[in-house]
Design a protein around this motif. Structure first.
Motif, PDB file in Angstrom:
ATOM      1  N   GLN A 108     -11.702  -2.099  -3.771  1.00  0.00           N
ATOM      2  CA  GLN A 108     -13.131  -2.374  -3.660  1.00  0.00           C
ATOM      3  C   GLN A 108     -13.664  -1.752  -2.376  1.00  0.00           C
ATOM      4  O   GLN A 108     -13.174  -2.061  -1.300  1.00  0.00           O
ATOM      5  CB  GLN A 108     -13.343  -3.886  -3.633  1.00  0.00           C
ATOM      6  CG  GLN A 108     -14.793  -4.317  -3.608  1.00  0.00           C
ATOM      7  CD  GLN A 108     -15.470  -4.162  -4.962  1.00  0.00           C
ATOM      8  OE1 GLN A 108     -14.821  -4.269  -5.997  1.00  0.00           O
ATOM      9  NE2 GLN A 108     -16.750  -3.917  -4.944  1.00  0.00           N
TER      10      GLN A 108
ATOM     11  N   PHE B 191      -3.809  -6.239   4.689  1.00  0.00           N
ATOM     12  CA  PHE B 191      -4.849  -5.360   4.180  1.00  0.00           C
ATOM     13  C   PHE B 191      -5.015  -5.512   2.674  1.00  0.00           C
ATOM     14  O   PHE B 191      -5.675  -4.729   2.034  1.00  0.00           O
ATOM     15  CB  PHE B 191      -4.533  -3.907   4.524  1.00  0.00           C
ATOM     16  CG  PHE B 191      -4.750  -3.628   5.975  1.00  0.00           C
ATOM     17  CD1 PHE B 191      -5.994  -3.215   6.419  1.00  0.00           C
ATOM     18  CD2 PHE B 191      -3.730  -3.815   6.878  1.00  0.00           C
ATOM     19  CE1 PHE B 191      -6.203  -2.980   7.754  1.00  0.00           C
ATOM     20  CE2 PHE B 191      -3.945  -3.577   8.217  1.00  0.00           C
ATOM     21  CZ  PHE B 191      -5.177  -3.165   8.662  1.00  0.00           C
ATOM     22  N   VAL B 192      -4.352  -6.522   2.162  1.00  0.00           N
ATOM     23  CA  VAL B 192      -4.478  -6.743   0.737  1.00  0.00           C
ATOM     24  C   VAL B 192      -5.938  -7.016   0.428  1.00  0.00           C
ATOM     25  O   VAL B 192      -6.625  -7.739   1.138  1.00  0.00           O
ATOM     26  CB  VAL B 192      -3.597  -7.926   0.305  1.00  0.00           C
ATOM     27  CG1 VAL B 192      -3.907  -8.304  -1.128  1.00  0.00           C
ATOM     28  CG2 VAL B 192      -2.127  -7.575   0.468  1.00  0.00           C
ATOM     29  N   LEU B 193      -6.371  -6.430  -0.604  1.00  0.00           N
ATOM     30  CA  LEU B 193      -7.799  -6.518  -0.884  1.00  0.00           C
ATOM     31  C   LEU B 193      -8.244  -7.917  -1.204  1.00  0.00           C
ATOM     32  O   LEU B 193      -7.564  -8.664  -1.904  1.00  0.00           O
ATOM     33  CB  LEU B 193      -8.132  -5.588  -2.041  1.00  0.00           C
ATOM     34  CG  LEU B 193      -8.224  -4.149  -1.586  1.00  0.00           C
ATOM     35  CD1 LEU B 193      -8.288  -3.241  -2.766  1.00  0.00           C
ATOM     36  CD2 LEU B 193      -9.439  -3.961  -0.688  1.00  0.00           C
ATOM     37  N   ASN B 194      -9.372  -8.250  -0.677  1.00  0.00           N
ATOM     38  CA  ASN B 194      -9.943  -9.555  -0.936  1.00  0.00           C
ATOM     39  C   ASN B 194     -10.740  -9.524  -2.233  1.00  0.00           C
ATOM     40  O   ASN B 194     -10.756  -8.539  -2.948  1.00  0.00           O
ATOM     41  CB  ASN B 194     -10.850  -9.970   0.222  1.00  0.00           C
ATOM     42  CG  ASN B 194     -10.058 -10.161   1.468  1.00  0.00           C
ATOM     43  OD1 ASN B 194      -8.864 -10.464   1.391  1.00  0.00           O
ATOM     44  ND2 ASN B 194     -10.687  -9.990   2.606  1.00  0.00           N
TER      45      ASN B 194
ATOM     46  N   ASP C 204     -14.241 -10.287   4.828  1.00  0.00           N
ATOM     47  CA  ASP C 204     -13.893  -9.017   4.219  1.00  0.00           C
ATOM     48  C   ASP C 204     -13.158  -8.078   5.161  1.00  0.00           C
ATOM     49  O   ASP C 204     -12.277  -7.341   4.760  1.00  0.00           O
ATOM     50  CB  ASP C 204     -15.181  -8.350   3.715  1.00  0.00           C
ATOM     51  CG  ASP C 204     -14.929  -7.597   2.434  1.00  0.00           C
ATOM     52  OD1 ASP C 204     -13.929  -7.917   1.766  1.00  0.00           O
ATOM     53  OD2 ASP C 204     -15.732  -6.711   2.120  1.00  0.00           O
ATOM     54  N   THR C 205     -13.556  -8.103   6.398  1.00  0.00           N
ATOM     55  CA  THR C 205     -12.967  -7.160   7.342  1.00  0.00           C
ATOM     56  C   THR C 205     -12.162  -7.859   8.435  1.00  0.00           C
ATOM     57  O   THR C 205     -11.785  -7.242   9.418  1.00  0.00           O
ATOM     58  CB  THR C 205     -14.055  -6.303   8.009  1.00  0.00           C
ATOM     59  OG1 THR C 205     -15.057  -7.187   8.501  1.00  0.00           O
ATOM     60  CG2 THR C 205     -14.673  -5.317   7.037  1.00  0.00           C
TER      61      THR C 205
ATOM     62  N   ARG D 108       0.850  -1.197   0.000  1.00  0.00           N
ATOM     63  CA  ARG D 108       0.000   0.000   0.000  1.00  0.00           C
ATOM     64  C   ARG D 108       0.876   1.234   0.000  1.00  0.00           C
ATOM     65  O   ARG D 108       1.913   1.257   0.666  1.00  0.00           O
ATOM     66  CB  ARG D 108      -0.880   0.045   1.255  1.00  0.00           C
ATOM     67  CG  ARG D 108      -1.932  -1.017   1.308  1.00  0.00           C
ATOM     68  CD  ARG D 108      -3.061  -0.697   0.350  1.00  0.00           C
ATOM     69  NE  ARG D 108      -4.020  -1.797   0.332  1.00  0.00           N
ATOM     70  CZ  ARG D 108      -5.099  -1.836   1.085  1.00  0.00           C
ATOM     71  NH1 ARG D 108      -5.367  -0.863   1.899  1.00  0.00           N
ATOM     72  NH2 ARG D 108      -5.907  -2.867   1.004  1.00  0.00           N
TER      73      ARG D 108
ATOM     74  N   PRO E  86     -13.815  -9.275  -4.773  1.00  0.00           N
ATOM     75  CA  PRO E  86     -14.867  -8.259  -4.804  1.00  0.00           C
ATOM     76  C   PRO E  86     -16.061  -8.680  -3.952  1.00  0.00           C
ATOM     77  O   PRO E  86     -16.381  -9.858  -3.844  1.00  0.00           O
ATOM     78  CB  PRO E  86     -15.247  -8.185  -6.283  1.00  0.00           C
ATOM     79  CG  PRO E  86     -14.080  -8.731  -7.016  1.00  0.00           C
ATOM     80  CD  PRO E  86     -13.405  -9.691  -6.113  1.00  0.00           C
TER      81      PRO E  86
END
Lengths: 322, 154
Positions: free
Chosen positions: A277, B108-111, B125-126, A249, B113
């Protein structure tokens, strides 16, 4: 003299006794017990085994605690699941956390580790909770005074504490929701006072076959920014703000921590990067509530062991100064 | 301070002083960096194996600039050093090998969608935020466990 008078005369000492013993259950005395409980966990020397329950999750932990020369030393060995040792000296906490092929050393800031769950400064608690004497119970072979901490509003959960009748040590503590269901519970299975000041035990069990790596992704220094949480829920105060450096990040994630003296809530703030997202919504996991939304191009996530209303209120109050 | 660090790394500090455990926690910035550097230096001196990384190459560059850092210092902190305890020095703490610790990697890498209803966040998700909350907020009870998400970050 009528039999009725005789009866009253006989009753008089009982009434007097009741009048004397009643103050023992007055709220001010209960707060004194709380103060003793807060101090005992920090100033006594003890060793024991306690169990933490949260939903289906159960963890047994072996604790050794020594107070020596004004310094507090604790070693917690987590006996279930992944090997994990938690050392604390005063507010400094270091964790040796076995993870597959390595051991990660994590450092933490001061936390209220069991049985030192109650803050030594009870003032914030007095603002937000009323005490109620429940009775006496036997816990881990010890006689305990049972006291309920009843919240003044629905912005926090209710707690029940079991305080050792002799030493004041916190033997057990549970968190209950509005309906009185136990959300989480932590308490001794066995505990004994120590009569030694030896600190031989205060060292990690080293696994020579594994590399030890330092986790240094968290910047524990205070940060300031343009973030404002205008109207915090009653009784909650900001106690800390740190930033997490997240690999991959570009911007650090801000973590603001709020507390009412017992319950704590984290607010995470990060700029929405391209391709990110957005997360919007809420979730309940046992005692933990989560609320997420997006504001001014920032992802906000609020997490805490507090009712859903409290995390939502904090999330709704975030603004950014121009 | 650097002499103390040297002593710490070489295990010449009385375990009962506990400093070896807490130095890293108490110190920040330069000192914490030096603490890690010393481990690398010590490993180099002992020709122990360690994995090449940006950090180690940076330290090798530093060594050129600061040759004195390589000289084992006589321990002068007499109150801290009561006797030699090789317990820690026996082992290789290849801290520098992976200083960029994997703990938060991917945290914190995005999961994937979001697919759930807009008012209900997807299951994991969180989770990363929940773990971070449990790690750094002063609420102890949640402290002894790690959520599933902890594994997910590896």
């Amino acid at each position: 003299m009528s039999p009725k008078n005789d009866f009253l005369r006989a009753l008089l000492p009982v009434l007097c006794l009741a009048a004397i013993s009643l103050p023992a259950f007055a709220e001010e005395d209960l707060w004194a017990t709380m103060q003793k409980t807060a101090s005992a966990a920090r100033e006594l020397n003890y060793q024991g085994l306690f169990v933490y329950h949260n939903g289906a999750m159960i963890r047994s932990v072996q604790i050794t605690h020594i107070y020596e020369g004004g310094r507090e030393f604790t070693r917690n060995v987590v006996l279930d699941g992944r090997p994990r040792e938690v050392f604390s000296e005063g507010d400094d906490i270091v964790i040796f956390n076995a993870k597959n092929d390595k051991v990660v050393i994590e450092k933490r800031r001061g936390q209220n580790l069991f049985p030192a769950m109650l803050p030594t400064q009870l003032y914030p608690l007095k603002q937000n909770y009323k005490l109620k004497f429940v009775g006496q119970e036997r816990i881990a072979g010890r006689l305990a005074q049972v006291i309920d901490m009843v919240p003044n509003d629905n912005l926090r959960y209710q707690y029940r504490i079991w305080s050792d009748a002799e030493y004041g040590l916190l033997l057990k503590m549970s968190m209950l929701d509005m309906q009185g269901h136990t959300l989480e519970q932590i308490g001794f299975n066995q505990v004994a006072m120590l009569h030694t000041k030896d600190l031989d035990w205060f060292q990690p069990k080293i696994d020579a076959t594994k590399p030890y790596v330092m986790d240094d992704t968290t910047d524990l220094t205070h940060t300031v920014d343009n973030l404002v949480v205008a109207n915090l829920p009653t009784g909650y105060k900001k106690v800390d703000q740190i930033q997490l450096r997240v690999p991959g990040r570009t911007a650090p994630v801000q973590q603001l921590i709020f507390s009412d003296g017992l319950a704590s809530v984290s607010l995470f703030v990060e700029p929405m990067a391209k391709g990110m997202q957005p997360r919007v919504g809420k979730k309940t996991m046992g005692s933990t509530n989560v609320y997420a939304h997006v504001l001014n191009g920032y992802q906000l996530v609020v997490v805490g062991e507090v009712p859903a209303q409290t995390v939502e209120q904090i999330a709704q109050q975030v603004t950014f100064k121009k | 301070m650097k002499q103390q660090l040297s002593a710490l790394v070489d295990g010449e500090v009385d375990v009962e002083r506990c400093e070896h455990i807490f130095l890293a926690a108490k110190s920040t910035g330069e000192v914490a960096q030096a603490w890690r550097d010393y481990h690398v230096i010590r490993d180099v001196l002992r020709e122990e194996c360690w994995v090449e990384s940006d950090m180690t190459s940076r330290i090798m560059a530093q060594l050129d600039d600061e040759p004195t850092m390589l000289v084992p210092q006589a321990v002068t902190v007499s109150d801290k050093v009561t006797h030699i305890r090789p317990r820690f020095s026996k082992y290789s703490w290849s801290i520098a090998a992976s200083v960029a610790a994997a703990f938060f990697v991917g945290m914190f890498v995005l999961n994937q969608p979001e697919v759930g209803a807009p008012t209900q966040i997807a299951d994991n998700d969180t989770d990363q935020y929940v773990v971070a909350h449990h790690n750094y907020a002063p609420n102890s009870a949640t402290y002894y466990m790690h959520n599933v998400a902890y594994n997910a970050g590896e």
